[in-house]
Every structure is written in structure tokens, then in C-alpha cells.
Design a protein around this motif. Structure first.
Motif, mmCIF file in Angstrom:
data_model
loop_
_atom_site.group_PDB
_atom_site.id
_atom_site.type_symbol
_atom_site.label_atom_id
_atom_site.label_comp_id
_atom_site.label_asym_id
_atom_site.label_seq_id
_atom_site.Cartn_x
_atom_site.Cartn_y
_atom_site.Cartn_z
ATOM 1 N N VAL A 302 40.299 -21.312 -32.844
ATOM 2 C CA VAL A 302 39.292 -22.636 -32.074
ATOM 3 C C VAL A 302 39.623 -22.448 -30.916
ATOM 4 N N GLY A 303 38.528 -20.971 -30.476
ATOM 5 C CA GLY A 303 37.536 -20.641 -29.156
ATOM 6 C C GLY A 303 38.779 -20.422 -27.904
ATOM 7 N N GLY A 304 40.296 -20.295 -27.831
ATOM 8 C CA GLY A 304 41.167 -19.792 -26.860
ATOM 9 C C GLY A 304 40.589 -18.831 -26.891
ATOM 10 N N ASN A 305 41.597 -18.581 -25.701
ATOM 11 C CA ASN A 305 41.649 -16.891 -25.094
ATOM 12 C C ASN A 305 43.179 -16.602 -25.185
ATOM 13 N N GLU A 306 43.088 -15.733 -26.167
ATOM 14 C CA GLU A 306 44.746 -15.063 -27.044
ATOM 15 C C GLU A 306 45.710 -14.319 -26.217
ATOM 16 N N GLU A 307 44.445 -13.510 -25.328
ATOM 17 C CA GLU A 307 44.711 -12.805 -23.750
ATOM 18 C C GLU A 307 45.047 -13.403 -22.701
ATOM 19 N N ARG A 308 45.425 -14.906 -22.998
ATOM 20 C CA ARG A 308 46.763 -15.586 -21.711
ATOM 21 C C ARG A 308 47.598 -16.152 -22.530
ATOM 22 N N LEU A 309 48.000 -15.311 -23.483
ATOM 23 C CA LEU A 309 49.211 -15.855 -23.632
ATOM 24 C C LEU A 309 50.745 -14.824 -23.699
ATOM 25 N N ASP A 310 51.363 -14.590 -22.879
ATOM 26 C CA ASP A 310 52.115 -13.643 -23.237
ATOM 27 C C ASP A 310 53.586 -14.295 -23.265
ATOM 28 N N PHE A 311 54.153 -13.174 -24.382
ATOM 29 C CA PHE A 311 55.135 -13.079 -25.030
ATOM 30 C C PHE A 311 55.891 -14.415 -24.854
ATOM 31 N N ASP A 312 56.829 -14.170 -23.961
ATOM 32 C CA ASP A 312 58.007 -16.139 -24.158
ATOM 33 C C ASP A 312 56.952 -17.358 -24.366
ATOM 34 N N GLN A 313 55.425 -17.316 -23.821
ATOM 35 C CA GLN A 313 54.454 -18.776 -24.580
ATOM 36 C C GLN A 313 54.873 -18.788 -25.948
ATOM 37 N N VAL A 314 54.147 -16.876 -26.601
ATOM 38 C CA VAL A 314 54.225 -17.244 -27.930
ATOM 39 C C VAL A 314 55.646 -17.575 -28.830
ATOM 40 N N GLU A 315 57.242 -17.164 -27.923
ATOM 41 C CA GLU A 315 58.316 -17.621 -28.624
ATOM 42 C C GLU A 315 58.027 -18.439 -28.608
ATOM 43 N N ASP A 316 58.126 -19.345 -27.606
ATOM 44 C CA ASP A 316 58.416 -21.096 -26.830
ATOM 45 C C ASP A 316 57.126 -21.258 -28.849
ATOM 46 N N THR A 317 56.028 -21.091 -28.948
ATOM 47 C CA THR A 317 55.511 -22.318 -29.396
ATOM 48 C C THR A 317 55.872 -22.010 -30.967
ATOM 49 N N ARG A 318 56.858 -20.485 -31.949
ATOM 50 C CA ARG A 318 57.127 -20.437 -32.629
ATOM 51 C C ARG A 318 58.403 -20.933 -32.420
ATOM 52 N N ALA A 319 59.788 -21.755 -31.513
ATOM 53 C CA ALA A 319 60.127 -22.238 -31.685
ATOM 54 C C ALA A 319 60.242 -23.780 -31.950
ATOM 55 N N TRP A 320 58.828 -23.917 -30.779
ATOM 56 C CA TRP A 320 58.157 -25.774 -31.462
ATOM 57 C C TRP A 320 57.960 -25.605 -32.381
ATOM 58 N N ILE A 321 57.300 -24.953 -33.302
ATOM 59 C CA ILE A 321 56.496 -25.017 -34.332
ATOM 60 C C ILE A 321 57.641 -25.256 -35.672
ATOM 61 N N ASP A 322 59.042 -24.440 -35.454
ATOM 62 C CA ASP A 322 60.322 -24.656 -36.587
ATOM 63 C C ASP A 322 60.697 -25.669 -36.213
ATOM 64 N N ARG A 323 61.223 -26.191 -35.547
ATOM 65 C CA ARG A 323 61.528 -27.214 -34.858
ATOM 66 C C ARG A 323 60.815 -28.503 -35.446
#
Length: 483
Positions: A302-323
Motif C-alpha cells: 500500500v506504499g508504506g516503508n516496511e523498514e520502519r517496522l521493528d520486530f515488536d511492531q510486527v508481533e503486535d500486529t500478528r497478535a492484533w489480527i489473531d484477536r
């Protein structure tokens, strides 16, 4: 001013003398062949800061121009962070390129202002501004690639930085030899020692950036303390070892990238080039390692900068989707917004700005932030097509000839065709299951006071066609077609 290489300028100090001037050249040729960086006759722009690495890069590529029939140029960006020293760097690079008979593009940027606006670190902001500049040069010069002076030592430092920050496989892949199809790193297999030896052998002058000595910068502490410690106490060839680690992990990351790309091809769709819809029923079928890569792919798509994501943010997003919190909004750095629906995840970049467009009948208007247009025409009732969610049909006698297409506003109500009474647009959006993220981009057609049609959903009962209708106004929501 530029000054000649001396032993005090070595990044870690020369652990061994490398008298063969072709060591770096050989490694560049090998890297170019291995990673298919440069084709015969290519136009290549070398990014030259003025430091030893980029000076050697330009010198080596210049020496290979005839062999590869390469058209070479240089580019330099003054980040506006070092005042007069930055201007002297720019002058040095311009003179150096001219001494080789090469054109050079030089610009000055205000990185500090960019970082304040984007709320990012100086290091991150400088990188984004620099690569934005290099992309413009690439396009303006109609070049095939931009070469940067990243070395094996830069690779080792990056691996260590990301390891200490807890990065996953994507982060530990570190600096890729070829990135985005146009950034190439021909020096990535050459060490700092080899590069400084090359500069000494060829009598090359270069600039020294004194900020590289500032000890409160994370990379500099790794460069001046951690790497020498590891070399001295654990492994004299730690730089090469970390480079091999990056190569191995990169291969695994590329495999996961392919798996994630296939998953998105099978289970997602793009609307208007900037809205991604992902099938949440398929999400649990992806392994956690693939899910982590998928989140970065979603941001990139969608045009964002994936390099701004750290590991915790990725894991938080996974957990949020799972909820699966239906209707909740999740935000990531750089303006990425996500919303969980009953069976899909909606992802977009940024918010949609309110809009209001007035026009006369007949007419056509493009809906902002979409690839859609609304066309309204008048004609005889006998030729009127049937109404659909993407087409509204009105009795021309009972609707005005001046219409407005706008985004929703507080207090919007309408009397939907086929339904009794009036309802707020908010309630109707809930009933129609319109994602919260996308409600501001839904075109609302009015005659100034009344909501006549929510394009793509339902028209109102205002101006309904009857058996007495002679002429109609037909409004259609249409996809824009390329010219």
C-alpha cells in the motif's frame, strides 16, 4: 578540503597490507557477475559522498567503463547537516568527477526539517531523503542503476545492529547486493582494509566525515568498539563471517518472500491501487514465519516503508489480527492503518481527506483518492436503464441540475430507496458493512440539501421514477480507464 589517505583515517586500522591494487577491482567484477548488477551498455550513477568508500567505488567503475561499455555518472547529496563541511564535500565530489571526465549531479537537502516533519531519527530521515534523491537522478538521467559504496564492514555492522535489536530474518539479511531492481552495491564483498589499501595504492584523496567518530551514535559504537573487540578477542575474520551469515539468511528470507507473495496473490486484492483487502479466513493457514513477512508485504504493497517496522511492531500486529477485533483500527509507523472485518483485513496508507466537488448536468467528475468517476447524463425515460448500487436513476423534473459529490459530513441522513423512514449515514454504513477506514472516500451525491445517492450502495427515494416520468437523470459510478 580533501586530503590524502593516511593510516589515521583507516576505519579499524589496517590489520594487513594488501599491495595488490586489483583486489577490490576483482571483487567488484565478481559481485557484478554474480548478482547481474550491470549489463553491457548500461548507464550507471555512482552515489559519491566523498568518503573513501564512494571515491574508490567511482574510481573502480571508471576503470571498468570501457570493458563493460558502461556510461557512468556521479551524484552527491549534501544533507544540510554539516554546514560548511557539507558544502566542501559537494565541491570535492564535483571536482573529483570532473577529473575523471564524468558528469555529476549535486543537490542540497534540509534533512533536519524532513525528520521533524516525519517524526523520525536523523539516520532514518537522511536515508529516506538520500534514496529519494537517487531515485530522481536515476529517472532524470534515464539510468539503469545507482551504485552505492556499501562495503563488507558496513554489512557486518548492520548485521550486528539488527541482531542486537532483535531483528528477524529480513533484518539479518542486512544490506542486499541488489535492491528494488535499481540499487546496486558492487563493493559489498570488499573490506575496509582492502578499500583503504586500494586508495593508498592509487593515491586517491577523499573526505572524512567527522560525524563518523561521534560515539553516541549506535553504528559508530559498533564500528569503533564492538567490531574491533570481536576481531581481537573472538574471530579476526568476523567481518567475513557476518557477511556469510547475511548471505545465508538472505536466501531464507527470499524464499519466505516468495511464499508470502504467492499467499497474497491467492488471498488478497487491491482496490484503487492503494487499498488492500486480505482474506482473514486464510490467515491462520500461514505459518508464523510467513505471517511476519506478510505484514511487511502488506505495508509495502500500500506504499508504506516496511523498514520502519521493528520486530515488536510486527508481533503486535500478528497478535492484533489473531484477536480479530472487528471494526477496530490498528496503526503502524508511516501512516499505515488496518481494520479487521468479519472475514477480511483492510489495509491502507494514511487517511482520506474530505472532498467536495460541484458540477452541472450533464457532467463527469473524478472522485479524489480513487480510480473512480461519477458520470451523470439526462435522457428520455423510455431509454432509462435499471438502477443498481453503481447506478442511480431519478425523475429529472424533481431533481435540480446542479449537483455536489462530496465525502460524508456529520449529520448526513437519507431516505433509502425501498426502505421506510430516514436513517443517518452512519447507521447505513454499519448496515452496509462499509469499513470504517474507507467511509471518508465513499462518494455522497447531493443536490445541496438532500442526499440523493450514496454511490456504490443505495440511492434515496427522492425524485423516484414513476409511470409519469418523461425524462430521467442517470448517475453512474465508473472505473477510470487509462488514456
Amino acid at each position: 578540503m580533501a586530503f590524502l589517505l593516511s593510516e589515521g583515517h583507516f576505519r579499524y586500522g589496517l590489520s594487513s597490507w594488501l599491495p595488490m591494487s586489483n583486489t577490490v577491482t576483482h571483487k567488484v567484477e565478481t559481485a557484478v557477475r554474480r548478482h547481474r548488477m550491470i549489463g553491457e551498455g548500461d548507464r550507471v550513477i555512482a552515489a559519491v559522498s566523498g568518503g573513501v568508500d564512494s571515491v574508490v567505488l567511482l574510481h573502480v567503475l571508471h576503470g571498468l567503463c570501457d570493458r563493460w561499455s558502461m556510461n557512468l555518472g556521479a551524484a552527491h547529496l549534501d544533507h544540510g547537516l554539516r554546514g560548511e563541511e557539507g558544502r566542501e564535500d559537494a565541491a570535492f565530489v564535483t571536482d573529483y568527477a570532473a577529473s575523471l571526465g564524468l558528469p555529476c549531479v549535486v543537490e542540497r537537502a534540509d534533512v533536519a526539517a524532513y525528520c521533524r516533519e516525519m517524526r523520525c531519527s536523523i539516520e532514518q530521515g537522511a536515508r529516506e531523503v538520500r534514496y529519494g534523491f537517487l531515485r530522481r537522478v536515476l529517472q532524470d538521467q534515464r539510468a539503469d542503476s545507482v551504485a552505492t559504496g556499501h562495503t563488507a564492514d558496513d554489512q557486518a555492522e548492520t548485521v550486528l545492529m539488527r541482531l542486537l535489536r532483535g531483528s528477524g530474518s529480513s533484518g539479518l539479511s542486512a544490506i542486499r547486493p541488489v535492491r528494488d531492481g535499481w540499487i546496486i552495491r558492487p563493493l559489498l564483498d570488499a573490506t575496509a582494509d582492502e578499500i583503504t589499501a586500494y586508495a593508498r595504492t592509487h593515491g586517491l584523496s577523499f573526505r572524512v566525515d567527522r560525524t563518523n567518530e561521534v560515539q553516541d551514535l549506535f553504528r559508530n559504537r559498533i564500528r569503533h568498539h564492538l567490531v574491533p573487540l570481536l576481531q581481537r578477542e573472538y574471530n579476526p575474520r568476523i567481518v567475513q563471517g557476518l557477511g556469510r551469515l547475511a548471505d545465508v539468511v538472505r536466501g531464507e528470507a527470499e524464499y519466505l518472500d516468495q511464499v508470502a507473495s504467492t499467499f497474497l496473490d491467492d488471498h488478497s486484492r487491491i482496490a484503487d491501487g492503494r487499498i488492500l483487502h486480505l482474506d482473514l479466513d486464510a490467515w491462520p493457514n500461514a505459518a508464523p514465519a510467513v505471517q511476519r513477512v506478510l505484514i511487511r508485504h502488506l505495508v509495502r504493497t500500500v506504499g508504506g516503508n516496511e523498514e520502519r517496522l521493528d520486530f515488536d511492531q510486527v508481533e503486535d500486529t500478528r497478535a492484533w489480527i489473531d484477536r480479530g477485533a472487528i471494526g477496530r483500527i490498528h496503526e503502524l509507523p508511516g501512516g499505515i492503518r488496518m481494520e479487521c472485518r468479519r472475514s477480511e483485513l483492510v489495509v491502507c496508507l494514511g487517511s482520506f481527506a474530505p472532498f467536495r466537488l460541484d458540477f452541472k448536468i450533464p457532467g463527469r467528475v473524478e472522485v479524489p483518492d480513487t480510480n473512480l468517476s461519477i458520470r451523470i447524463e439526462e435522457g428520455p425515460a423510455a431509454d432509462a436503464p435499471a438502477a443498481t448500487p453503481r447506478r442511480a436513476v431519478f425523475d429529472a423534473e424533481f431533481v435540480p441540475r446542479h449537483w455536489t459529490v462530496r465525502s460524508r459530513v456529520p449529520g448526513d441522513h437519507m431516505s433509502p430507496y425501498g426502505m421506510a423512514g430516514r436513517k443517518s449515514l452512519k447507521k447505513l454504513f454499519n448496515e452496509w458493512d462499509v469499513p470504517r477506514l474507507l467511509r471518508d472516500r465513499v462518494p455522497v451525491v447531493t443536490d445541496g440539501d438532500r442526499v440523493l445517492w450514496v454511490a456504490g450502495h443505495r440511492q434515496s427515494s427522492e425524485g423516484m421514477v414513476t409511470g409519469k416520468t418523461r425524462r430521467v437523470m442517470v448517475a453512474e459510478l465508473m472505473a477510470n480507464t487509462p488514456d
